[in-house]
Design an enzyme around this catalytic site. Sequence first.
Site, PDB file in Angstrom:
ATOM      1  N   ASP B  11       1.069   0.147  -5.469  1.00 14.40           N
ATOM      2  CA  ASP B  11       0.016  -0.509  -4.687  1.00 14.40           C
ATOM      3  C   ASP B  11       0.379  -1.981  -4.500  1.00 14.40           C
ATOM      4  O   ASP B  11       0.500  -2.729  -5.478  1.00 14.40           O
ATOM      5  CB  ASP B  11      -1.321  -0.370  -5.443  1.00 14.40           C
ATOM      6  CG  ASP B  11      -2.527  -0.600  -4.548  1.00 14.40           C
ATOM      7  OD1 ASP B  11      -2.326  -0.963  -3.379  1.00 14.40           O
ATOM      8  OD2 ASP B  11      -3.650  -0.413  -5.026  1.00 14.40           O
ATOM      9  N   ASP B  12       0.583  -2.380  -3.262  1.00  8.31           N
ATOM     10  CA  ASP B  12       0.918  -3.775  -2.929  1.00  8.31           C
ATOM     11  C   ASP B  12       2.300  -4.179  -3.435  1.00  8.31           C
ATOM     12  O   ASP B  12       2.531  -5.352  -3.747  1.00  8.31           O
ATOM     13  CB  ASP B  12      -0.123  -4.760  -3.507  1.00  8.31           C
ATOM     14  CG  ASP B  12      -1.475  -4.670  -2.827  1.00  8.31           C
ATOM     15  OD1 ASP B  12      -1.701  -3.696  -2.081  1.00  8.31           O
ATOM     16  OD2 ASP B  12      -2.308  -5.557  -3.048  1.00  8.31           O
ATOM     17  N   CYS B  50      -4.555  -1.458   2.436  1.00  5.30           N
ATOM     18  CA  CYS B  50      -4.442  -0.166   1.754  1.00  5.30           C
ATOM     19  C   CYS B  50      -4.874   1.043   2.579  1.00  5.30           C
ATOM     20  O   CYS B  50      -4.071   1.947   2.844  1.00  5.30           O
ATOM     21  CB  CYS B  50      -5.251  -0.193   0.467  1.00  5.30           C
ATOM     22  SG  CYS B  50      -4.717  -1.466  -0.684  1.00  5.30           S
ATOM     23  N   HIS B 104      -6.755   6.117  -0.111  1.00  7.09           N
ATOM     24  CA  HIS B 104      -7.657   5.042  -0.505  1.00  7.09           C
ATOM     25  C   HIS B 104      -9.006   5.680  -0.844  1.00  7.09           C
ATOM     26  O   HIS B 104      -9.563   6.420  -0.029  1.00  7.09           O
ATOM     27  CB  HIS B 104      -7.819   4.024   0.618  1.00  7.09           C
ATOM     28  CG  HIS B 104      -8.564   2.809   0.184  1.00  7.09           C
ATOM     29  ND1 HIS B 104      -7.962   1.768  -0.487  1.00  7.09           N
ATOM     30  CD2 HIS B 104      -9.870   2.489   0.265  1.00  7.09           C
ATOM     31  CE1 HIS B 104      -8.861   0.854  -0.773  1.00  7.09           C
ATOM     32  NE2 HIS B 104     -10.031   1.267  -0.332  1.00  7.09           N
ATOM     33  N   ASP B 300       2.231   1.202  -0.374  1.00 15.25           N
ATOM     34  CA  ASP B 300       1.431   1.181   0.861  1.00 15.25           C
ATOM     35  C   ASP B 300       1.795   0.012   1.766  1.00 15.25           C
ATOM     36  O   ASP B 300       1.676   0.092   2.975  1.00 15.25           O
ATOM     37  CB  ASP B 300      -0.076   1.207   0.548  1.00 15.25           C
ATOM     38  CG  ASP B 300      -0.525   0.177  -0.477  1.00 15.25           C
ATOM     39  OD1 ASP B 300       0.319  -0.602  -0.967  1.00 15.25           O
ATOM     40  OD2 ASP B 300      -1.724   0.147  -0.793  1.00 15.25           O
ATOM     41  N   HIS B 301       2.244  -1.090   1.184  1.00 16.63           N
ATOM     42  CA  HIS B 301       2.675  -2.280   1.940  1.00 16.63           C
ATOM     43  C   HIS B 301       3.132  -3.304   0.928  1.00 16.63           C
ATOM     44  O   HIS B 301       3.154  -3.022  -0.284  1.00 16.63           O
ATOM     45  CB  HIS B 301       1.534  -2.835   2.800  1.00 16.63           C
ATOM     46  CG  HIS B 301       0.235  -2.913   2.064  1.00 16.63           C
ATOM     47  ND1 HIS B 301       0.004  -3.844   1.096  1.00 16.63           N
ATOM     48  CD2 HIS B 301      -0.864  -2.116   2.101  1.00 16.63           C
ATOM     49  CE1 HIS B 301      -1.203  -3.638   0.586  1.00 16.63           C
ATOM     50  NE2 HIS B 301      -1.742  -2.587   1.160  1.00 16.63           N
TER      51      HIS B 301
END
Lengths: 97, 414
Positions: B11-12, B50, B104, B300-301
Site C-alpha cells: 500500500d503506497d 487507493c 479498497h 496500488d501506487h
Amino acid sequence: EDEEAISFSQYPRPADTPQVNSDLPDLKDIKVMGYSLRSWDYRYTLWLGFNPQTFQVNVSDVHAGELYMLAGDPGQDENIYSEPDHSVMMRKMASLP
Amino acid sequence: RKRNVLFIMADDLRTSLGCYGDPVVKSPNIDQLASKSQVFLDAYAQQAVCAPSRTSMLTSRRPDTTRLYDFNSYWRVHSGNYTTMPQYFKSRGYYTMSVGKVFHPGIASNHTDDYPYSWSIPAYHPASFRFEKEKMCKGEDGKLHANLLCAVNVTEQPGGTLPDMESTDEAVRLLKTRASDDVPFFLAVGFHKPHIPFRIPQEYLSLYPIDQMTLAPDPNVPKLLPPVAYNPWMDVRKRDDVQKLNVSFPYGPIPKDFQLRIRQHYYAAVSYMDAQVGRLLSALDELGLADSTMVVFTSDHGWSLGEHGEWAKYSNFDVTTRVPLIFYVPGVNRFNEWLGEFTFSFVDVLTQSELSFKNAKVGRNVVELVDVFPTVSYMAGLGAPEPCPDVSFQEKLCTEGHNLAYTFQHREQG
C-alpha cells in the site's frame, strides 16, 4: 506492437488552485481531470475541464499542461509545456482510449 | 499441472526497493523474489489513490470506465458489472481468498471486499487494524497521539501485534490449509504498509540512522508547475505531529529535520513490510508450493517523499504513479536455481542487512497496472480476457490492458 509503449494515468481536481479537497475530491466536486501520457522519453499531461454528471472531458477546455523530457529531467522538475511546439503530443492525447 | 497464484500488494509503495536500484532502502526479501522473477522497471498505476487504482487494476478497466475517481461508489452498480481478476479465477475453479487490503474496503467494494463475487470465503481483515486510526503513538509528553511518525514497541501494542503481522499469520495459515488440496488457489495478500501512519516496529528505524538520511534531490515546488498539478498532502498535515509544525497551506514546506524523519520512517516501513513478504514467501517454500505457485508483487501506487515539495500520493508525478511489478512464474522465469536449496529463504534484514540480490531479468518497456489481470490469467493458463471494445460498460469480461506474457520472451539482462 509497433506502437510506442505508453502508460496512461489521471488525477481529478476540484479547482485550478490547491484547496483542502484537492487531494481527494468527491465525484460531484471534480471540475478538472489531469491526463498523463508516460512514454520512455517524456511525460505529457493536460489538465482538462471535466463534467462529473456526464463523465465527459472537454478537450478544448485546457486548464494547464505539463511536459517533461525525461532524458535530461528524470525528476520532472522542468516543465517545458509552454516552450516547444508539442502539436505531436496534442495529437497523441486526442487519440486517448 | 495446476498453477496457484499468490498475489501480494503493498500500500503506497513507490519503487523504493533494492531491486529497483534504490541505494538507501533495505528490502532483501522482495529483492530475493525479484532475483528469480521478471521485474518490470517502468510500470505505472492508472490513478495515484487507493480505491480507484485497486478497482482499476482488479477489473483491468481504466478509471474512466470504472467511473471511480474517489472512494464513494461500487463499480457493479455505478458503471458496469465487471468481472474482477479473482472472480475470473474463481469461475475457472480456483479457490480464491483475500487477506488484508486487496480491494479498497468500504463503499468501493460494497462493504464486503466484493465477496462473494470475487472470493470463495469472506475476506480477512486483521483485528488490530482498528487501532491504526486511534492515538497509538507515544509522544515526547508521554501521552498517546495520532502521529505520522509512529515507531512502536510491538509488545506494548494491543494484542502484541500489528496489522501486517496478523495478515501474514493468516495468509500462512490459509496456505497450510490449501497445500495438499488439488483445487488450485488464488491467494491475495494486501499489506497495509508503507501507508501512513508509520506505525511500525521501532527496531526497523535502526536500519536508517537519521544522520545518514538525505532530503529529496528536488525538495522545492518547481517554478513552472501549474497549481492544479500540486497536491497539498492533507492526510499528512492532519497527523498530530505534523499539525504541531504549523506548516503553511498549501505549499509548506515541512521543516527539513522533519522531512528527514519522514523519509527515515517511510524506508523503515518498507523494510518492515518486506519482512512480512519474506515470512510469507518462506512459508510458501516450506510448504512445497514454490514450484507450483506464481507470485505477483505490486503496489496500488507510489508516494512522494518530498520531491517537488510534495508528500503523499494524489498526483501524476512518476514518484506517485510508478509502482513495482514483479512476476515469479515457476518453470518460466525461475533463475539462479540450485538443486536442494530453498527458493525463498527468509532474510532477516535486522541481522543480515548486508545481504544483497541481483535482478536476473528486467523489462524496461512501459507497462500499466491494467496489464496485470490479462498477464496473470494468461500465465496461469486460463487465457487472457479479450480486449474491451471502445465502449465497454455492458461487457462483463474484457481488458483495457495488454497481456505482457510476450515480453517474458524478450528479456534484457539486468
